[in-house]
Design a protein around this motif. Structure first.
Motif, short mmCIF file in Angstrom:
data_model
loop_
_atom_site.label_atom_id
_atom_site.label_comp_id
_atom_site.label_asym_id
_atom_site.label_seq_id
_atom_site.Cartn_x
_atom_site.Cartn_y
_atom_site.Cartn_z
N UNK A 101 26.57 33.79 39.99
CA UNK A 101 25.90 34.22 38.75
C UNK A 101 25.64 35.72 38.69
N UNK A 102 26.01 36.43 39.72
CA UNK A 102 25.79 37.87 39.74
C UNK A 102 26.51 38.53 38.57
N UNK A 103 25.89 39.57 38.05
CA UNK A 103 26.45 40.27 36.88
C UNK A 103 27.84 40.84 37.17
N UNK A 104 28.05 41.28 38.40
CA UNK A 104 29.33 41.90 38.75
C UNK A 104 30.23 40.95 39.55
N UNK A 105 30.06 39.67 39.36
CA UNK A 105 30.85 38.69 40.11
C UNK A 105 32.33 38.84 39.79
N UNK A 106 33.15 38.56 40.79
CA UNK A 106 34.60 38.60 40.59
C UNK A 106 35.05 37.45 39.70
N UNK A 107 36.08 37.73 38.96
CA UNK A 107 36.75 36.68 38.18
C UNK A 107 38.04 36.32 38.89
N UNK A 108 38.29 35.05 39.02
CA UNK A 108 39.52 34.55 39.59
C UNK A 108 40.35 33.95 38.46
N UNK A 109 41.68 34.12 38.56
CA UNK A 109 42.56 33.73 37.47
C UNK A 109 43.64 32.79 37.95
N UNK A 110 44.03 31.90 37.06
CA UNK A 110 45.17 31.06 37.30
C UNK A 110 46.45 31.74 36.83
N UNK A 111 47.56 31.06 37.06
CA UNK A 111 48.86 31.64 36.71
C UNK A 111 49.21 31.41 35.24
N UNK A 112 48.53 30.51 34.60
CA UNK A 112 48.79 30.27 33.18
C UNK A 112 49.65 29.04 32.95
N UNK A 113 49.46 28.44 31.79
CA UNK A 113 50.28 27.30 31.37
C UNK A 113 50.67 27.52 29.92
N UNK A 114 51.90 27.21 29.61
CA UNK A 114 52.47 27.52 28.30
C UNK A 114 52.17 26.41 27.30
#
Length: 119
Positions: A101-114
């Motif tokens: 919940x930290x304000x500067x928390x990292x975002x993790x991303x997926x590769x995406x789906x079409x």
């Protein structure tokens, strides 16, 4: 290492439905916020919806009433139910998540789906 894997994309006709899934795996205790973004060719990535730990949701105006975001905390998974799909909904859908919940928390991303919507 944290990984996000999306699934559920595909080709659907105008007015059809799809359900996207995003599973977070790795050394995690809890997912804080799940978010779904999309990007159409030649356009910027835009936020579609997000959901907090307490299941508070936010939707882009363009999808309100048609899309529903949800989460399964036990499975570290988020879902995006997309109904009444329109050609303008087509694009690559990305799942993103924060683990803190930290304000500067990292975002993790997926590769995406079409997602492709035929008119």
């Amino acid at each position: 290492q944290v990984q996000l894997v999306e699934s559920g994309g595909g080709l659907v006709q105008d007015g059809g439905s799809l359900r996207l899934s995003c599973e977070v795996s790795g050394d995690i205790f809890r997912v804080n916020v799940f978010a779904w973004y999309r990007q159409a060719p030649g356009k910027e990535r835009e936020l579609v919806a997000n959901i907090t730990t307490g299941s508070m949701t936010h939707y882009a105006d363009s999808v309100k009433g048609r899309f529903t975001i949800s989460r399964d905390n036990a499975r570290h998974t988020s879902y995006l139910q997309m109904n009444d799909l329109k050609p303008e909904d087509a694009g690559t859908y990305y799942c993103a998540a924060t683990l803190s919940p930290a304000h500067n928390a990292n975002w993790y991303w997926g590769q995406g789906t079409q997602v492709t919507v035929s008119s």
